[in-house]
Scaffold this active site. Structure first.
Site, PDB file in Angstrom:
ATOM      1  N   CYS A   1      89.384  11.135  33.848  1.00 39.87           N
ATOM      2  CA  CYS A   1      90.382  10.175  33.363  1.00 39.87           C
ATOM      3  C   CYS A   1      91.547  10.899  32.697  1.00 39.87           C
ATOM      4  O   CYS A   1      92.705  10.478  32.823  1.00 39.87           O
ATOM      5  CB  CYS A   1      89.755   9.207  32.366  1.00 39.87           C
ATOM      6  SG  CYS A   1      88.449   8.157  33.047  1.00 39.87           S
TER       7      CYS A   1
ATOM      8  N   CYS B   1      85.735  10.643  29.319  1.00 38.82           N
ATOM      9  CA  CYS B   1      85.835  10.853  30.766  1.00 38.82           C
ATOM     10  C   CYS B   1      86.865  11.926  31.077  1.00 38.82           C
ATOM     11  O   CYS B   1      88.074  11.707  30.959  1.00 38.82           O
ATOM     12  CB  CYS B   1      86.202   9.530  31.450  1.00 38.82           C
ATOM     13  SG  CYS B   1      86.606   9.680  33.200  1.00 38.82           S
TER      14      CYS B   1
END
Length: 326
Positions: A82, A79
């Site tokens: 993230c 991700c």
């Protein structure tokens, strides 16, 4: 563990009222037990960011949340957002100096936790306060927004649950004892009366809860917990035994009847329809006059107390009320 959403600025239904009161009591009991067992050493800054998995969730998140707000960062290696968000949260965890604990959960390795929190995409950030789970935000967020959310979380944790955070010693070794600085907070003079109110709520004795909160306010008129508790208990007492279908039908048939709208607004709020309750009463203020208008205005102010003065819905409704009045 089934996460439960909790309003950060006020509780508006019976289950949530009881859950918040119960959570506060459990948090106080947990801190007292930790104090009896000699817990309380300082932690190092490195201990403010921890990796958590399904096996350790009960210990590392739920139990720790009785000492300090736990912010959960759901992330994954693949991700990209993230990778931008996580370092910011880690830096703020240290900067906030123990006012919250950051728990990082890899969703690829902990699918069950992801499902239990109902997460549809990452990054996703939640918090757990005294065993109560609440969503903070999902997706990328600017640092200013994150700070505002964390400030609100810290404030709610302290005011509603007495969680003042962890004591941080920069020279402490990582992995030291996890303390609860709040366990050192002295017991307040009205704790017994407030506990009596909680017990009355738990047993369904709304009249007893109302009286217990009034007893606190008779001695300490500004007590915030008693003011909030009284507003909630009185609201629940007013709607007890009402036929929702009949109340809503009467309100629809009589849009100019202030009392019908006031009763329906109470039901709106208990059902979690905050904006509907506020909008109904603001419209009633605008279309009535004299005693009916004043009754609608006063009830609206009472419902503001239930939700909380800092809630953005209350702030917006206050502006709308001012326009309706003037």
């Amino acid at each position: 563990m089934q996460p439960r959403n909790m309003s950060m600025s006020g509780v508006v239904d019976l289950a949530a009222v009881k859950a918040a009161q119960e959570a506060k009591t459990k948090a106080e009991q947990a801190r007292a037990e930790a104090a009896r067992q000699g817990g309380g050493g300082a932690v190092s800054p490195a201990d403010l960011v921890i990796d958590v998995d399904e096996a350790g969730f009960e210990r590392d998140v739920l139990q720790r949340s009785t000492e300090v707000p736990v912010v959960i960062d759901f992330w994954a290696e693949w991700c990209e957002p993230c990778k931008q968000l996580s370092p910011v949260l880690e830096r703020l965890a240290v900067e906030y100096d123990g006012r919250f604990l950051l728990a990082k959960i890899d969703v690829d390795a902990n699918q069950m936790l992801m499902q239990q929190f109902g997460i549809q995409g990452i990054p996703a950030v939640f918090a757990v306060v005294a065993g109560q789970a609440l969503p903070l935000f999902q997706g990328a967020a600017g640092e200013a927004q994150i700070r505002q959310t964390l400030d609100q979380l810290v404030q709610v944790a302290e005011q509603r649950f007495g969680l003042t955070g962890l004591t941080v010693d920069p020279e402490a070794e990582p992995g030291g004892a996890a303390p609860a600085a709040a366990s050192e907070v002295p017991v307040g003079p009205y704790d017994a009366l407030l506990e009596a109110a909680v017990q009355a709520l738990d047993s369904g004795d709304l009249g007893g809860a109302v009286q217990a909160y009034k007893n606190v306010l008779a001695e300490d008129p500004g007590n915030p917990e008693a003011k909030l508790g009284l507003a909630q208990a009185e609201l629940l007492q007013r709607v007890q035994g009402l036929d929702p279908q009949r109340v809503r039908a009467e309100a629809a048939e009589k849009p100019g009847d202030a009392q019908a709208q006031i009763t329906a607004a109470d039901l709106d709020l208990v059902g979690g329809h905050v904006e509907d309750a506020f909008g109904r009463l603001i419209e009633t203020v605008g279309r009535t006059a004299g005693d009916e208008r004043e009754a609608a205005r006063v009830r609206l102010l009472e419902l503001f107390e239930v939700v909380g003065a800092d809630d953005p819905r209350v702030v917006a409704a206050r502006r709308a009320l001012a326009r309706a009045l003037f």
